[in-house]
Enzyme design. Sequence first.
Site, PDB file in Angstrom:
ATOM      1  N   CYS A  88       0.795  -1.232   0.000  1.00  0.00           N
ATOM      2  CA  CYS A  88       0.000   0.000   0.000  1.00  0.00           C
ATOM      3  C   CYS A  88       0.823   1.275   0.000  1.00  0.00           C
ATOM      4  CB  CYS A  88      -0.949   0.006   1.200  1.00  0.00           C
ATOM      5  SG  CYS A  88      -2.114  -1.367   1.178  1.00  0.00           S
ATOM      6  N   CYS A 408       0.552   2.963   6.172  1.00  0.00           N
ATOM      7  CA  CYS A 408       0.938   1.601   6.516  1.00  0.00           C
ATOM      8  C   CYS A 408       0.904   0.748   5.252  1.00  0.00           C
ATOM      9  CB  CYS A 408      -0.010   1.015   7.553  1.00  0.00           C
ATOM     10  SG  CYS A 408      -1.743   0.988   7.002  1.00  0.00           S
TER      11      CYS A 408
END
Length: 422
Positions: A88, A408
């Site tokens: 991500c 994150c």
Amino acid sequence: MENVYLVAGARTPFLKSGTGYLDLMAYQLGAAAIRAVLEKSGVPASAIERVILGNVLQDVRTSNVAREAALEAGIPFTTPCQTVVQACISANQAITTGMNQIRTGEARVLIAGGVDTASDPPILFPRSMRRKLLLSQRIKTAGDRLKFLLSMRFADFVPQRPAIAEFLTGRVMGEDCELLAGKFNISREAQDAFAARSHAQAASAWEAGRYGQVAPVTLPGGEIIREDNGIRPDTTTQKLARLKPAFAQNGTLTAGNSSFLTDGAAVVLLASESWVQENNLQPLARVVDYAYSGQSPWEELLLGPAYAACRLLLKHNLKLDSLDVIEFHEAFAGQVLANIAALESADFSQKHFGTTEPRGPMPMEKLNLWGGSLALGHPFGATGARIALTAVERLHAENGKLALLAACAAGGHGHAMLLEKV
């Protein structure tokens, strides 16, 4: 090393997977974002010296999707292109890779960002079928062909269902967030309230015309997509409270306080200080510095923003209240709130950074004021560029100076970056 400036940025509308972009490939979305940033900046395609895109759900037909997107957008074939992946934070990695190429003189102006479409994920046959198909290339005789056909079993034709699961642990990310929320005592009510806030802030930002970064996308049939379609302006904590847990029987995470599968692309144009001056451009921000982190994927998969942000803020002797704009990726409401709790914890700071003085408290009046991934959506490879561009636009709209962004990623990774308004 030269200063690196963010000159312009653009993104496609972010759409829920399975909706408007259902028939598009990732490279087409990437090309739309690249064309838009060239138009916004006024920089000719022939000037671009590199294209770097993050991509997570890779199509084997376009494994270097940056190349296909760049050529489709009109970038000359003489321009090298590369695709990077770090879950991500793939777009974050693309931007910092580009930043370092400029710093070391490999390039002076480039496009970096990311793209993903969860509407067209790679779906595999079972390993047994893949092995048989690979060996089928050796078929030469009718007997070989008959032997191959007789070896087939019904189970060979059952595709493997795609799942957003951690390879090492086998857990889906929502299960990891449940563990993190429990560790930091993040209640269901707090998560629902944060999710409702994200939708309300995003709806208000769109209504106020804040999202000038969004460029329309024309579909092959002529339909024009102009806006994100995941924002729910009528979201309330009361409505969210009625949803059932999504990842654990008595869990706190639901579909309402978790980000959704999304299709989209986002890019920024980066340039060296000398190139900006030579071309008489007015950049939006200077990319000051960044940090990455790695944590245990078994225990702290989604706590990367706290580690990376702490490392970066300590390096520059900053606290959260020193910043004017803060943008955190919202994979889950529980993930954001757990990272905030860590940033505010003296125990966390002492244990991991040797100081009892935490970087918090978090000034909520500076955090994700235009909504976040819970409302806007999260195309895995593109979100980092979207957050960076939103942070820069907020700096100008809110007359701020310094912005922090953090995100994150799967594998137990985190990223943080500082941007300074020009």
